[in-house]
Every structure is written in C-alpha cells, then in structure tokens.
Design an enzyme around this catalytic site. Structure first.
Site, PDB file in Angstrom:
ATOM      1  CE  LYS A 544      13.955  17.441  11.349  1.00 53.91           C
ATOM      2  NZ  LYS A 544      13.304  18.698  10.523  1.00 53.91           N
ATOM      3  CE  LYS A 550      10.408  14.700   8.002  1.00 52.91           C
ATOM      4  NZ  LYS A 550      10.963  15.954   8.166  1.00 52.91           N
ATOM      5  CB  THR A 652       6.584  23.587   9.023  1.00 49.48           C
ATOM      6  OG1 THR A 652       6.180  22.066  10.227  1.00 49.48           O
ATOM      7  CG2 THR A 652       5.749  23.731   7.916  1.00 49.48           C
ATOM      8  CE  LYS A 656       6.067  23.977  13.875  1.00 52.81           C
ATOM      9  NZ  LYS A 656       6.182  22.436  13.604  1.00 52.81           N
TER      10      LYS A 656
END
Ligand SMILES: *Cc1c(COP(=O)(O)O)cnc(C)c1O
Length: 811
Positions: A544, A550, A652, A656
């Site tokens: 990402k 994050k 998202t 996945k």
C-alpha cells in the site's frame, strides 16, 4: 460475443497488414500487440455505439463519476474475459506461435492514480458496466501518471511514467467533442430586462479534448465510457506575434503552459498542498465534464428543470467539488434560470463521497488565488456561502458566530471544499460504517445536525472480476468447478464455498493453488533481486502507499524484534517468515521515504545473516501498482492492515487479500471491522487500540511514548537500534524515524500498539502450524468476500443515492 477461432485468425492477419503493414512472420511482438489490441477494440466498438444509442433512446437516467484519479490497471485481458473470447484468442494466437501472455506484457499499466481512491473509481466503473448501469467516468488524461519507483541503494528514486509514449490502443480521441474552459479575466455585471447579467471577459481559453476509453460489462454486451480530458492550446500551435518579433521561445510558451494542466498527476496520497496548478486541473476537468453533460442533455430535448431526473453527478472526494458552482454557472449564465431553481437542480444532481477525516487531506483554497483564476466561480461560491450562513443564522444558530464561521464555505481567507461539497449536494457518504459514524458524530457533526438525511454509509468494495477472476485464474477455476460460475455475476454466491471449509480434499486444492501463486511471486523476486525466498515460509505482505498512518514502521519494528530474538537464540522455534513490502512514498514526504530506506537496510542485514538459518527474509518490491498487486495479492498468506485505528477510512487492499484467501492481521478500523464481522473473530487476527481509546488518548493527552520506551526492553532495544550503528548507515540516517517515535511522541501510537502486535503475530505463527485450521480460515475468508464486491456497493449507490436503474433484465 460469438467468435470462432478461424474468424479470429482471419481478422488478426488482416489487422496486422492494415495497421502495421506486416505479415505474421515479419511482425515484432509490439506489432502483434498493436494489431491485436485494435482488433479487440473493433470487436468492442459495435456494442459501444449500441449501448450509447440505447441509453439515449430509453431516456433513462445516467450517472457520471467524477474523479481526479482512475487507477485502471491493464485492460487487455480484462476486456477479453468480459467479451468471453479469451480462450478463442489464446488458441488462435497459439496457432501462429504467439503466446497471449507475452502480448499482455507489452501493455502499459496506466497509473492515473495514487492508491485506494483511484482504484475504487476503477472498480466502480467495472461494476457499473457489469450491472448494466448507465454510468461513466470523467477525469484527466495525465500525460505522465504516477512516477515509476526504483530502489537505488535502498532509497526510492522517482522516474517519469511515460505511459503514452507508445500508442494507447484503447482510447479514441474525439476532437469534435472538445469544449472550451476559461481561466482568469474579470466579470462585468450589466442589467438587461431587469435581470443582472454576468459577462466574463479577458479570460484565457483552454481547449479540453476528450479521449474515450470503452468500459466493458462482463459478458453482457454493454459498454460504458471513461472520458478523460486533455488540455490543448485553443488558438494556435504557437504565437505568430511573438514569432515575428523574433522571440522564438516565447512563441511556444503559451502552448506549453496550457498543456501543462494535464501533464502530471500530483503524487500525494491523502495530503493537499493547495497548489495553483492543482486548482487549475480540478476546474479544467470539472468544467469540461459538466459542459459536455449539459450539451448531451440538451440533445434529449427535455426542459432544463428536469436535468436532475436524467443526470446524476458523483464527486469522488472534494477534488471535483467545483462541479457545484460550475453547474450553477451554466444554469444561470448560459441557460438563464434563476438562482433558487438552479440551486435546487444542482443539489439534486450532485452527491459526494468523503474519503478521510485527516485534516492534512482537506482541500482549502486561498481566496485571492482563487478569485483571480476563477472570478465568476468565486462569485457563485460567495453567494452560496452568504445564503448558507444566512440560513444558519435564521434557522438554528442565531447569534452563534463561532458555529457559523466553523461551518461556512468561506472563512479565514479560504474556500473549504468539503463544506462546499456538503452544502451543494444531496448526499454525503462515508466509505465504511465506522468512518461514517465518525463523520456523523464528530468530524461533520455540525452538518449532520442540520442535514441528517444527507448522510449515509457506502462501504467500499472491489471488483471480484479484476481481483479474483482475472488475477487468480487457478482459484477462480477451482471455485467454478466447485460451485458453478454464477458467482461471477452474483459474488455473494461465493458463500456456497463455506460448506467445503473442512473438506480436506478441497483444502488441499486451496493449498496447492496458494503454493503455485507463491512460487510465481518467489520466481519473480528471484529473477529481479537474486534473493531466494522459501515458498514454504509464511508470505506476510504489506502492500500500500507508504504513509505514517499506515504504520509500516510498526511492521518493521516487529521484524527487528523477531530478528533480535533469533540472534539471541538461533534455535528459536518459529515458522519461517517472508515479510514482503511494496508501496510508493510521495516524493516530498521525507519520513516515508526514509521508511523505505529502513526496510531495505533491514532486508540487507537479515537476508545476509547466516546465523538465523533462513527463518526470516525481508523483501521490498519496487513500483507498486495494479499489475504488481495482481501478482502479490494471490500469493499472500498474511495481509497486514495495521493502520492507526480511525485513520484508514475503509481500505480496499484488505478486501483484495481476503478474497484471495489471506488471513488478515488488523486493527479494528475501517472495513477491517466489517471483514471481522463477516468472517467471525476466529478467522481474523484483530489487535490494538480501539477507536474510543484513540479518541480518549487524543483528548486527555496522557500518552507518553517515552514511558513505554523506558518500560519495555524489547521496544527500547529496537528503537535504539535505529540510531546506534546497528545498521551500517550514516549516523543520522534514521533519526527522523527515531525522533518521530520519541521526541514527537509517536503520533500514530506505534509503540503503544507494539505489544499487542507482537502478540497478534505470535497467534499467526501458532495458527499456521495447523494446516487444517489455517486452510479452514482461508476458505472462510474467500467464502465471505462476496460482500465486499463493488457490485454490491454500486448497487447501493445506484438505488440509494443516484436513483439510476439497470438496463439489464435480471437486475
Ligand atoms: C487496492 C490498491 C490500493 C489501496 O490499498 P490500501 O491497502 O487500501 O491502501 C493502493 N494501490 C493499489 C495499486 C491498489 O490496487
């Protein structure tokens, strides 16, 4: 479509001759790609025209999804699958000795987006087409997409992404549909028939030229459009006046400054710098898009006051929020209707998605800059603001200047785009349940209090056709063999897999497929980086954007801790682990770039240390994008979704990985909460601070990272190793990271969550030892992932926000 192999072969040979002037034996791989691509586009063309005719003739409402970013990924294989001719083409090409997968490699991955927001737009286009919803994309045709990332000496180095250098086989330029976009100048007000008229003059015109790309539905013959706008000078190739005066370079200047509008995508994710060129880009594509929609609407011959019955415009974050004043401008200045009616039409047309609560991402424009660039639009925003503030004063907050200035669209010399988007739209949605609750109860509470009905949740989704059917063909085939192929149209049917979660023969097939995908990734890593990784180790992936929220840092500190334990005791019993990272950092984001350097430095140290007997490997794969994601995600055993709680609005990537059978290690945030809800807490590893605790810590300011550092020897050790010559780098190489954790009190609670994260990782280690249990969890994740298909999300947008229907019979 129906196509025989012989027909295809005949068509292909003809195309190779007509387009490239070559026979099969003379053609290069590039010739073959170019001919094959144009042939496929020809196959699409008829349905494209038919779909558009149908949309016009049945007079149904159409929706336009406005987004600064569309992260589409390669289209060739996707289009073949959706046309239902992949096998035919594959076999036909094989007869000529051509390998389809070699042809697919030639295509450039158009990187017209930064991350999740742009990829969401792409998944939504896929779902709209597959559901038969008349829905189109509108954006910018950046000449250079997001930079190409290379790792040199451990550092990220950026290179321009020249994705258009070779022909883009999918787009069709439509010069006849160009529109003029005006910048600068002044507004003269005159009175005519007792009405004020606003004359915009002395402006600079720029031509917006559309390039259309077909967006195919899955085996339904429907083709929607992604329209991307490119800026061109309007009058002349170069300025003869300057040329004649002998000012040669100046003659070209206008041309270049104009075209620079669609030159390059800003590489910041969740961060706004308030740059003038960015504002130009936003108005440029929004004005072009709205003008072309109004022009199309007028062809229908309907009265303008019915505009919102035929058109919905959705804005992906606030970047396209100028669609609101732009539509007002067209309705008032060009269509001659009054303010109140124009306002009603505009509000009923536009809906808005909020993507983040982080203040550094909120767009604000300085009014002086704005006013001189967009004088008429500024006047309209001023009027919107005045009326809104008056409404607040008259109805609810009489005398409450603080409240009103907090909510105003213009205040403190700035235009606040989020406030504009909220006031000027009929729907505001968050992107996961928790995120929407935070919007309603905290971030946008003042607005929720006056517009409770505007707020709603639409949890993000992903295209299961891109992220499973296309990117994991082996798993897709197994699913179809097991439960039939209906899941491709109705992804919730993946749930039928749940009955096989303890079926050992099914489990072994799942295991073999994961192993196959891991080998594929391992081979790529070996070829590219000459690093051997053990395909039997746990593949633990964090892929990402690199961003402090994050928390790649948390992952890194944990790896350092594991390494320290192994050095202390090389016989330590852990399941071998390969930690794999990928992601780009914004070029100006120093600490994020140093995090990449840290990962690579750690990788060098660990991968070359014989003492730990290959129990640990660390890899950073460069240039994360859709194509790389399609290779990495099917190979993951563990999915790292460890952002600071409340910061990752949805995510998202998490969806996945789950869809491809990875087990998620996650904070209780964004869509992770809903994934946990779907799979049950036995099938996901949740750790760390909860939203309430985070808000409490922000409020009471009791968090002192230095205390944790002093109390926990594991933490002290790894944090000190950042700066004590543990790594063979210059003294202060990682001091920015060290300081962020101690001197600046660890804004993202890395140290606070460290202990919980170590515990969660130990759980992973323990669970992986039971193959049966692990595969059962993995299957439960795949089975429950249908809920996170963007088909479901889009169905909700269509029915609850846009009020658009499908043109397919079965929806
Ligand atoms: C899905 C995706 C993202 C978003 O990932 P998150 O983990 O949700 O941040 C970013 N980049 C690419 C290329 C993606 O495919």
């Amino acid at each position: 479509m129906t196509l025989t192999k012989n027909q295809f072969k005949e068509d292909f040979i003809k195309k190779l001759i007509s387009k490239r002037g070559k026979s099969i034996k003379d053609a290069t791989l590039w010739d073959k790609y170019s001919a094959f691509g144009s042939l496929i586009r020809d196959y699409i063309a008829e349905n494209w025209v038919k779909t558009n005719e149908k949309y016009i003739s049945n007079e149904k409402k159409q929706v336009y999804y406005f987004s600064m970013e569309f992260l589409m990924g390669k289209l060739l294989e996707n289009n073949l699958i959706n046309l239902g001719i992949k096998e035919i083409c594959e076999e036909g090409l094989k007869d000529f000795g051509i390998d389809l997968s070699e042809i697919e490699k030639i295509e450039n991955d158009p990187g017209l987006g930064n991350g999740g927001l742009g990829r969401l737009a792409a998944c939504f286009l896929d779902s709209m087409a597959s559901l038969g919803i008349p829905g189109h994309g509108s954006g910018i045709r950046y000449k250079y997409g997001l930079f190409e990332q290379k790792i040199i000496d451990g550092y990220q180095v950026e290179f321009p992404d020249k994705w258009l250098q070779c022909e883009n086989i999918w787009e069709i330029k439509k010069p006849s549909k160009s529109v003029e976009v005006r910048f600068g100048g002044n507004v003269r007000i005159i009175e005519e028939n007792n009405k004020l008229k606003f004359i915009h003059e002395n402006y600079e015109s720029i031509l917006a030229v559309p390039y259309d790309t077909p967006i195919l539905g899955y085996e339904n013959n429907k083709v929607n459009t992604l329209r991307l706008w490119s800026a061109e000078g309007i009058k002349k190739e170069f300025d003869y006046e300057y040329f004649n005066k002998g000012e040669y370079t100046k003659a070209f200047e206008n041309k270049y400054s104009v075209e620079s509008i669609s030159h390059v995508l800003y590489p910041n994710d969740s961060y706004d710098k308030g740059r003038l060129l960015r504002l130009k880009q936003e108005y440029f594509f929004v004005s072009a898009g709205v003008q072309s929609i109004v022009r199309l609407f007028k062809k229908l011959g309907k009265p303008i006051n019915k505009f919102n019955e035929y058109i919905a415009i959705h804005i992906n974050d606030t970047h396209p929020a100028l669609a609101i004043p732009e539509l007002m401008r067209i309705l008032i200045d060009e269509e001659g209707i009054g303010w109140d009616e124009a306002w009603k039409i505009t509000k009923n047309t536009i809906s808005y998605t909020n993507h983040t609560i982080m203040s550094e991402a909120l767009e604000k424009w300085n009014i002086d800059v704005f006013k001189s660039l967009l004088p008429r639009i500024f006047m309209i925003i001023e009027e919107i603001n005045e009326r809104f503030c008056k409404y607040l004063w008259d109805n609810k907050y009489t005398g409450d200047f603080d409240k009103i200035s907090k909510m105003a669209v213009i205040a403190d010399g700035q235009i606040r785009m989020a406030n504009l988007a909220i006031v000027g739209s009929h729907s505001i949605n968050g992107v996961a349940k928790l995120h929407t609750e935070i919007l309603k109860k905290q971030e946008l509470k003042d607005f929720y209090d006056i517009y409770p009905n505007k707020f709603n949740n639409k949890t993000n989704g992903i295209s299961h056709r891109r992220w499973l059917l296309k990117s994991n063909p082996k798993l897709s085939n197994l699913i179809t063999e097991t439960i039939g192929s209906k899941w491709i149209n109705f992804p919730e049917q993946l749930m039928n897999l749940i009955q096989y979660k303890q079926d050992s023969s099914f489990q072994e097939k799942i295991y073999d497929i994961k192993q196959y995908n891991k080998n594929k990734l391992a081979n790529m890593i070996n070829e590219k980086y000459s690093i051997n990784i053990d395909p039997n180790s746990i593949f633990d992936i964090q892929a990402k954007r690199i961003h402090e929220y994050k928390r790649q840092k948390l992952n890194v500190l944990h790896i350092m801790h594991l390494y320290n334990r192994l050095i202390e005791n090389p016989d330590l019993d852990i399941v071998p682990r390969t930690f794999i990272f990928a992601g780009k950092a914004a070029p100006g984001y120093y600490i994020a770039k140093q995090t990449i350097k840290l990962i690579n430095t750690l990788a060098d140290k660990i991968n070359n240390d014989k003492r730990i007997k290959d129990k640990l490997k660390v890899i950073f794969i460069e240039n994360y994008g859709v194509t790389l994601a399609e290779l990495m995600i099917p190979a993951a055993n563990v999915s790292e979704q460890i952002a600071t709680t409340t910061k990752e609005a949805s995510g998202t990537g998490n969806m996945k990985f789950m869809m491809n059978g990875a087990i998620t290690i996650a904070t209780f945030d964004g869509a992770n909460i809903e994934i946990a809800d779907a799979v049950g807490e036995d099938n996901i590893i949740i750790f760390g601070l909860k939203d309430k605790e985070i808000f409490e810590l922000y409020k009471n300011r009791l968090y002192k990272s230095i205390d944790i550092y002093n109390e926990d020897i594991r933490i002290k050790t790894v944090v000190d190793q950042l700066v004590n010559r543990f790594f063979p780098v210059k003294n202060d190489e990682f001091s920015v990271i060290y300081d962020s954790l101690l001197k600046y009190n660890d804004e993202f609670f890395v140290l606070k969550d460290f202990d919980a994260y170590v515990g969660a990782q130990q759980k992973i280690d323990k669970l992986y030892r039971s193959r049966f249990k692990w595969l059962e969890m993995s299957i439960a994740n795949i089975a429950n992932s249908g809920k996170f298909s963007s088909d479901k999300t889009i169905h909700q947008y269509a029915t609850e926000i846009w009020d658009v229907g499908s043109i397919l019979d079965y929806y």
